[in-house]
Motif scaffolding. Structure first.
Motif, PDB file in Angstrom:
ATOM      1  N   UNK A 291      42.967  45.296  27.344  1.00 16.53           N
ATOM      2  CA  UNK A 291      43.972  46.086  28.056  1.00 16.53           C
ATOM      3  C   UNK A 291      43.534  46.452  29.481  1.00 16.53           C
ATOM      4  N   UNK A 292      42.355  46.006  29.886  1.00 18.36           N
ATOM      5  CA  UNK A 292      41.910  46.257  31.254  1.00 18.36           C
ATOM      6  C   UNK A 292      41.872  44.922  31.985  1.00 18.36           C
ATOM      7  N   UNK A 293      42.948  44.602  32.686  1.00 16.92           N
ATOM      8  CA  UNK A 293      43.004  43.382  33.480  1.00 16.92           C
ATOM      9  C   UNK A 293      43.919  43.643  34.664  1.00 16.92           C
ATOM     10  N   UNK A 294      43.305  43.678  35.837  1.00 13.31           N
ATOM     11  CA  UNK A 294      44.025  43.990  37.065  1.00 13.31           C
ATOM     12  C   UNK A 294      43.235  43.421  38.237  1.00 13.31           C
ATOM     13  N   UNK A 295      43.885  43.170  39.383  1.00 11.44           N
ATOM     14  CA  UNK A 295      43.197  42.592  40.545  1.00 11.44           C
ATOM     15  C   UNK A 295      42.385  43.639  41.305  1.00 11.44           C
ATOM     16  N   UNK A 296      41.460  44.277  40.612  1.00 13.70           N
ATOM     17  CA  UNK A 296      40.593  45.298  41.189  1.00 13.70           C
ATOM     18  C   UNK A 296      39.195  45.088  40.630  1.00 13.70           C
ATOM     19  N   UNK A 297      38.181  45.300  41.442  1.00  8.42           N
ATOM     20  CA  UNK A 297      36.806  44.986  41.052  1.00  8.42           C
ATOM     21  C   UNK A 297      36.321  45.795  39.858  1.00  8.42           C
ATOM     22  N   UNK A 298      36.803  47.027  39.688  1.00  5.41           N
ATOM     23  CA  UNK A 298      36.360  47.889  38.599  1.00  5.41           C
ATOM     24  C   UNK A 298      36.825  47.395  37.236  1.00  5.41           C
TER      25      UNK A 298
ATOM     26  N   UNK B 119      31.932  42.805  44.755  1.00  2.90           N
ATOM     27  CA  UNK B 119      32.019  44.081  45.456  1.00  2.90           C
ATOM     28  C   UNK B 119      32.055  45.261  44.490  1.00  2.90           C
ATOM     29  N   UNK B 120      31.426  46.356  44.925  1.00  2.00           N
ATOM     30  CA  UNK B 120      31.294  47.540  44.085  1.00  2.00           C
ATOM     31  C   UNK B 120      31.067  48.754  44.984  1.00  2.00           C
ATOM     32  N   UNK B 121      31.605  49.903  44.577  1.00  2.00           N
ATOM     33  CA  UNK B 121      31.366  51.129  45.326  1.00  2.00           C
ATOM     34  C   UNK B 121      29.882  51.450  45.347  1.00  2.00           C
TER      35      UNK B 121
END
Length: 351
Positions: free
Chosen positions: A285-292, A335-337
């Motif tokens: 359920x976690x799939x999105x165009x974001x690095x996190x 990439x990561x914070x």
């Protein structure tokens, strides 16, 4: 200097020798950012409270800074195969604040074993920027997600070991229990300018979802106005949780030196090496165009420097402490914070 060579320096700090410490020294406890640093005599009880704020801002890939525009034009989206998923990341975290309230209790049933319990309450907030459409560098807008609640509870035993020279040693063995939520949700802004409520990515969840062993080894010593110590502490992720993933192992190696400024005040300098692995598996359920949301963009290695102070109040029952820690080197699977700083303030009470 490399991370590996810096870690060797920290390990060497844990090999010093000196006379044993006295409990009435302000630095008879380690800097407040170190957990499970001391043991108690039979029948002794101690309560503690810590507040820790961690601030993260800006993105890094490896050891290099990277801008949001560079991320959305060059960082591949691992979820690009399903329909409507863009080829590159389109949502970029800008800043994250994590506040943690830590409530602890320690009790020694005998002189050899001290039992410790730690309960955490977390409050997380992350700011993002969303870029319009599947490509390009047009900023669509900003949004913030948040999560808060009980974190994972840890139960550990601190076991005194035979002394080497005049230094005190003890081992740590325990468990982190999956009491933190791993299904937190919030509203997001998508590249198509919709605002659905989705399950939040991994850094915004409140726990691991699994029972995780905790292992460690600690040494402390004092001589005259000086004190020092070293600790290895690891949290091992060995089982998948109910959402089919496991967090990465976390290893910490730290060494510190303290100076007793007055009979009731000490200051400290601490160096730490932190190694966190990537996530194994994936939450469907976690799939999105974001690095996190990418399990392979969670690992981090950091060298941290901390400045702290301990104050023992009259009566020797209350101790106040603070420590400010900042990375001096970090290498991220990005990439990561990147982490900017962590501030911990605490109170310890022995009835």
């Amino acid at each position: 200097m490399s991370i590996q060579s810096n870690a060797a320096v920290i390990a060497a700090m844990a090999c010093l020798c000196a006379p044993a410490m006295a409990d009435t020294r302000p630095d008879s406890h380690a800097p407040i950012g170190v957990m499970g640093d001391h043991t108690h005599e039979a029948g002794e009880l101690m309560f503690s409270y810590r507040f820790m704020r961690m601030q993260m801002a800006g993105n890094r890939d490896g050891s290099d800074d990277i801008s949001p525009e560079q991320i959305v034009t060059s960082a591949a989206n691992r979820f690009a195969n399903p329909p409507m998923q863009p080829p590159t990341l389109r949502v970029v975290p800008l800043e994250m604040t994590m506040d943690m309230h830590m409530f602890g209790a320690m009790y020694a049933p005998n002189d050899r074993i001290t039992l410790m319990a730690m309960v955490n309450y977390l409050d997380n907030s992350m700011d993002h920027v969303t870029f319009a459409g599947p490509t390009g560098t047009t900023r669509l807008g900003n949004f913030t997600t948040s999560s808060s609640g009980l974190g994972d509870i840890s139960l550990t035993a601190l076991i005194r070991l035979p002394s080497f020279g005049s230094n005190q040693w003890h081992a740590t063995a325990g468990l982190s229990l999956p009491t933190g939520d791993i299904e937190a949700r919030d509203t997001v802004l998508t590249p198509m300018n919709t605002q659905p409520e989705l399950r939040l990515p991994y850094p915004m969840q409140l726990g691991s979802g699994s029972v995780d062993p905790i292992l460690g080894l600690t040494m402390t010593g004092h001589q005259d106005a000086w004190g020092w110590g070293g600790q290895w502490r690891s949290v091992l992720r060995i089982d998948d949780n109910d959402e089919d993933y496991r967090l990465g192992h976390e290893h910490r190696l730290t060494g510190w030196a303290s100076y007793q400024w007055s009979p009731r005040t000490s200051v400290s300098l601490r160096l730490a090496y932190v190694d966190r692995g990537n996530i194994r598996g994936i939450d469907p359920q976690i799939l999105a165009p974001v690095q996190t949301a990418d399990p392979d963009r969670q690992a981090a290695q950091r060298i941290e420097l901390g400045f702290g102070a301990n104050v023992l109040l009259p009566g020797d029952k209350h101790r106040l402490a603070l420590e400010l820690v900042a990375p001096i080197q970090q290498d991220l699977d990005g990439p990561q914070l990147e982490t900017d700083w962590m501030l911990t303030v605490g109170w310890q009470f022995t009835p």
